[in-house]
Design an enzyme around this catalytic site. Structure first.
Site, PDB file in Angstrom:
ATOM      1  N   GLY A  42      34.616  46.607  25.641  1.00  0.00           N
ATOM      2  CA  GLY A  42      35.136  45.323  26.096  1.00  0.00           C
ATOM      3  C   GLY A  42      36.063  44.609  25.134  1.00  0.00           C
ATOM      4  N   GLU A  95      31.463  50.988  22.482  1.00  0.00           N
ATOM      5  CA  GLU A  95      32.064  51.897  23.485  1.00  0.00           C
ATOM      6  C   GLU A  95      33.388  51.345  23.988  1.00  0.00           C
ATOM      7  OE1 GLU A  95      29.175  51.458  26.525  1.00  0.00           O
ATOM      8  OE2 GLU A  95      27.637  52.614  25.507  1.00  0.00           O
ATOM      9  N   GLY A 147      37.028  51.226  25.568  1.00  0.00           N
ATOM     10  CA  GLY A 147      37.918  52.070  26.366  1.00  0.00           C
ATOM     11  C   GLY A 147      39.349  51.581  26.208  1.00  0.00           C
ATOM     12  N   ARG A 153      45.887  47.691  38.780  1.00  0.00           N
ATOM     13  CA  ARG A 153      45.362  46.529  38.064  1.00  0.00           C
ATOM     14  C   ARG A 153      45.961  45.186  38.511  1.00  0.00           C
ATOM     15  NH1 ARG A 153      45.332  45.583  33.239  1.00  0.00           N
ATOM     16  NH2 ARG A 153      43.120  45.125  32.999  1.00  0.00           N
ATOM     17  N   CYS A 185      52.899  50.647  51.979  1.00  0.00           N
ATOM     18  CA  CYS A 185      52.950  49.898  53.226  1.00  0.00           C
ATOM     19  C   CYS A 185      51.831  48.850  53.255  1.00  0.00           C
ATOM     20  CB  CYS A 185      52.829  50.874  54.381  1.00  0.00           C
ATOM     21  SG  CYS A 185      53.351  50.134  55.898  1.00  0.00           S
ATOM     22  N   GLU A 186      51.847  48.005  52.268  1.00  0.00           N
ATOM     23  CA  GLU A 186      50.918  46.878  52.115  1.00  0.00           C
ATOM     24  C   GLU A 186      51.557  45.975  51.081  1.00  0.00           C
ATOM     25  OE1 GLU A 186      46.766  46.811  51.571  1.00  0.00           O
ATOM     26  OE2 GLU A 186      46.528  48.873  52.243  1.00  0.00           O
ATOM     27  N   TYR A 228      42.941  52.615  32.486  1.00  0.00           N
ATOM     28  CA  TYR A 228      42.686  52.310  33.900  1.00  0.00           C
ATOM     29  C   TYR A 228      43.982  52.274  34.710  1.00  0.00           C
ATOM     30  CZ  TYR A 228      38.394  50.837  31.573  1.00  0.00           C
ATOM     31  OH  TYR A 228      37.268  50.795  30.780  1.00  0.00           O
TER      32      TYR A 228
HETATM   33  N1  LLP Z   1      30.896  50.728  28.313  1.00  0.00           N
HETATM   34  C1  LLP Z   1      30.503  50.521  29.571  1.00  0.00           C
HETATM   35  C2  LLP Z   1      29.105  50.697  29.908  1.00  0.00           C
HETATM   36  C3  LLP Z   1      31.422  50.096  30.537  1.00  0.00           C
HETATM   37  O1  LLP Z   1      31.029  49.868  31.785  1.00  0.00           O
HETATM   38  C4  LLP Z   1      32.787  49.946  30.179  1.00  0.00           C
HETATM   39  C5  LLP Z   1      33.792  49.535  31.163  1.00  0.00           C
HETATM   40  C6  LLP Z   1      33.160  50.202  28.851  1.00  0.00           C
HETATM   41  C7  LLP Z   1      32.184  50.594  27.936  1.00  0.00           C
HETATM   42  C8  LLP Z   1      34.580  50.077  28.368  1.00  0.00           C
HETATM   43  O2  LLP Z   1      35.106  48.805  28.546  1.00  0.00           O
HETATM   44  P1  LLP Z   1      36.541  48.475  27.920  1.00  0.00           P
HETATM   45  O3  LLP Z   1      36.434  48.614  26.433  1.00  0.00           O
HETATM   46  O4  LLP Z   1      37.501  49.478  28.463  1.00  0.00           O
HETATM   47  O5  LLP Z   1      36.854  47.110  28.365  1.00  0.00           O
HETATM   48  N2  LLP Z   1      39.142  48.878  35.423  1.00  0.00           N
HETATM   49  C9  LLP Z   1      39.011  47.628  34.716  1.00  0.00           C
HETATM   50  C10 LLP Z   1      38.025  47.717  33.586  1.00  0.00           C
HETATM   51  C11 LLP Z   1      36.663  48.142  34.068  1.00  0.00           C
HETATM   52  C12 LLP Z   1      35.712  48.402  32.935  1.00  0.00           C
HETATM   53  C13 LLP Z   1      34.472  49.062  33.426  1.00  0.00           C
HETATM   54  N3  LLP Z   1      33.524  49.346  32.381  1.00  0.00           N
HETATM   55  C14 LLP Z   1      40.377  47.178  34.237  1.00  0.00           C
HETATM   56  O6  LLP Z   1      41.359  47.865  34.490  1.00  0.00           O
HETATM   57  O7  LLP Z   1      40.488  46.102  33.630  1.00  0.00           O
END
Ligand code: LLP
Length: 403
Positions: A222, A263, A265, A302, A332-333, A360
């Site tokens: 996050g 964790e 992402g 997004r 088409c939206e 993402y």
């Molecule tokens: N750990 C868990 C258990 C998670 O559910 C997630 C993200 C992460 C780590 C990594 O989070 P990050 O560091 O990437 O924020 N598709 C959305 C984000 C959805 C995140 C879902 N879980 C977007 O494009 O903003």
């Protein structure tokens, strides 16, 4: 420090591989990982790349080569991570809402498992007792994150076992002699305020002494990345300092040293990614000047799904006079990427680049409107490599069964 990929480089790559195209810059991923490891060098901390952000196998292998671990959200991500070469003890499977047979499969693959419901914890206990270590995903009841759709730790969220049900977890631990090695929380995505993580630690500290075999606390992902000019990322050195202080204030909770896991992402791969599109049509109307690119929410969801902001640059005419446009797709939206956005004058055929598209982006793309998914290119040591070919017509029919 890697520079951003320049407009000239992106145009060359766009011409070579066609558009729409995802381009990733490997050295940027390395820079991000180094920020994390440098900031946390004095604490026992391990980073698991949340690969749901981007699972191209070459990205997984690259992140493995950097030394990070990997966090997975489905059994297929687990299999991809193992295929990429991550040793099973560096693969974490943080599931949610899954059938128990997927947990059994993960167990047979030997990876680390976080369980997120009392129901699956009970099944886990019945089947494995003390024989296989397991982590518990808790819901900390903390509201945080860029918007509600990506906030996961609040008290209305489906994720994790509510922390107020910790007694029930402890009953199961006792009943089945469960071997609990980690406690996990993930509060949301795009969390800038480091105190959210500190608050999470505080909640876990209260529980730690009750789990006698605990080795790790996992604070999830996050970390925020800057999407707009003037945005800032989560202050990682400050986070490292506050995590250290929190542990210093609670020396040896539960009587043993604990390793901290994160964790991230987005933090790993968001800024490494550029989504390169080409302008199909410019349409002047009373309401707006629409710029339609050769893409849509089928390729970059997004903006429509989270109202998220991606910087858009006309790399074909960077010095052009700034004008206001609504940047839309060809789906088409209603598939608006940006409303009333000031961009250097756009002409049909220009390349428009969406920044911060690594996380993402491709990963949430689809074949909606029977359009092809984009190709992906990895730029490494200055060289562009095609790492996923664009779909072809046969891909649209693959898996269909004609009666
Ligand atoms: N750990 C868990 C258990 C998670 O559910 C997630 C993200 C992460 C780590 C990594 O989070 P990050 O560091 O990437 O924020 N598709 C959305 C984000 C959805 C995140 C879902 N879980 C977007 O494009 O903003």
């Amino acid at each position: 420090m890697p520079q951003q990929l320049t407009p000239a480089t992106l145009i060359n790559i766009g011409q070579q591989f066609g558009t729409p195209l995802y381009v990733y810059h490997a050295e940027k991923i390395r820079e991000q990982y180094q920020k994390l490891t440098t900031a946390f060098k004095n604490t026992d901390t391990v980073f698991f790349y949340a690969c749901k952000a981007l699972t191209n196998i070459n990205i997984l292998k690259y992140i493995l080569s950097l030394g990070a671990n990997v966090d997975c959200s489905s059994i297929n991500e687990v299999k991809l991570a193992l295929y990429a070469g991550f040793p099973r003890e560096r693969v974490l499977y943080t599931s949610n809402g899954i059938a128990f047979d997927e947990i059994e499969e993960a167990q047979s693959l030997g990876v680390i498992i976080n369980v997120d419901s009392l129901s699956n914890l009970e099944k886990f206990g019945k089947k494995y007792g003390h024989s296989y270590p397991v982590g518990i995903r808790l819901r900390p009841n903390i509201m945080a994150g860029g918007n509600l759709k990506i906030s996961t730790g609040h008290d209305k969220s489906k994720f994790g076992i509510p922390v107020d049900q910790a007694d029930k977890v402890l009953q199961l631990v006792k009943k089945y002699d469960l071997h609990i090695t980690d406690l996990h929380i993930h509060t949301g995505s795009e969390i800038k305020d480091v105190d959210v993580f500190v608050k999470g630690i505080g909640i876990l500290f209260d529980l730690i002494p009750k789990f006698k075999e605990l080795k790790f606390i996992d604070l999830g992902g996050g970390f925020k990345v800057p999407y707009k000019d003037g945005d800032t990322e989560t202050d990682i050195p400050l986070l490292a300092q506050k995590v250290s202080e929190a542990f210093a204030n609670h020396p040896n909770p539960g009587g043993r040293p604990l390793q901290v896991w994160f964790e991230p992402g987005k933090f790993f791969v968001s800024e490494c990614g550029y989504f390169v599109t080409k302008v199909n049509v410019i349409k002047e109307t009373d309401a707006a000047t629409f710029v339609s690119v050769d893409s849509g929410f089928n390729h970059l969801l997004r903006p429509m799904f989270y109202d998220s902001y991606h910087q858009i640059v006309n790399i074909s005419n960077p010095q052009g006079a700034p004008k206001k446009y609504s940047v839309v797709g060809n789906i088409c939206e209603t598939d608006t990427f940006a409303w009333d956005r000031t961009i250097a004058e756009v002409r049909e055929g220009d390349y428009l680049v969406f920044y911060n598209a690594g996380a993402y982006g491709f990963e949430m793309s689809s074949n909606y409107n029977s359009r092809y998914k984009p190709a992906e290119v990895l730029v490494k040591d200055g060289q562009p490599h095609l790492i996923r070919r664009r779909d072809v017509f046969e891909d649209l029919l693959r898996n269909q069964i004609e009666l």
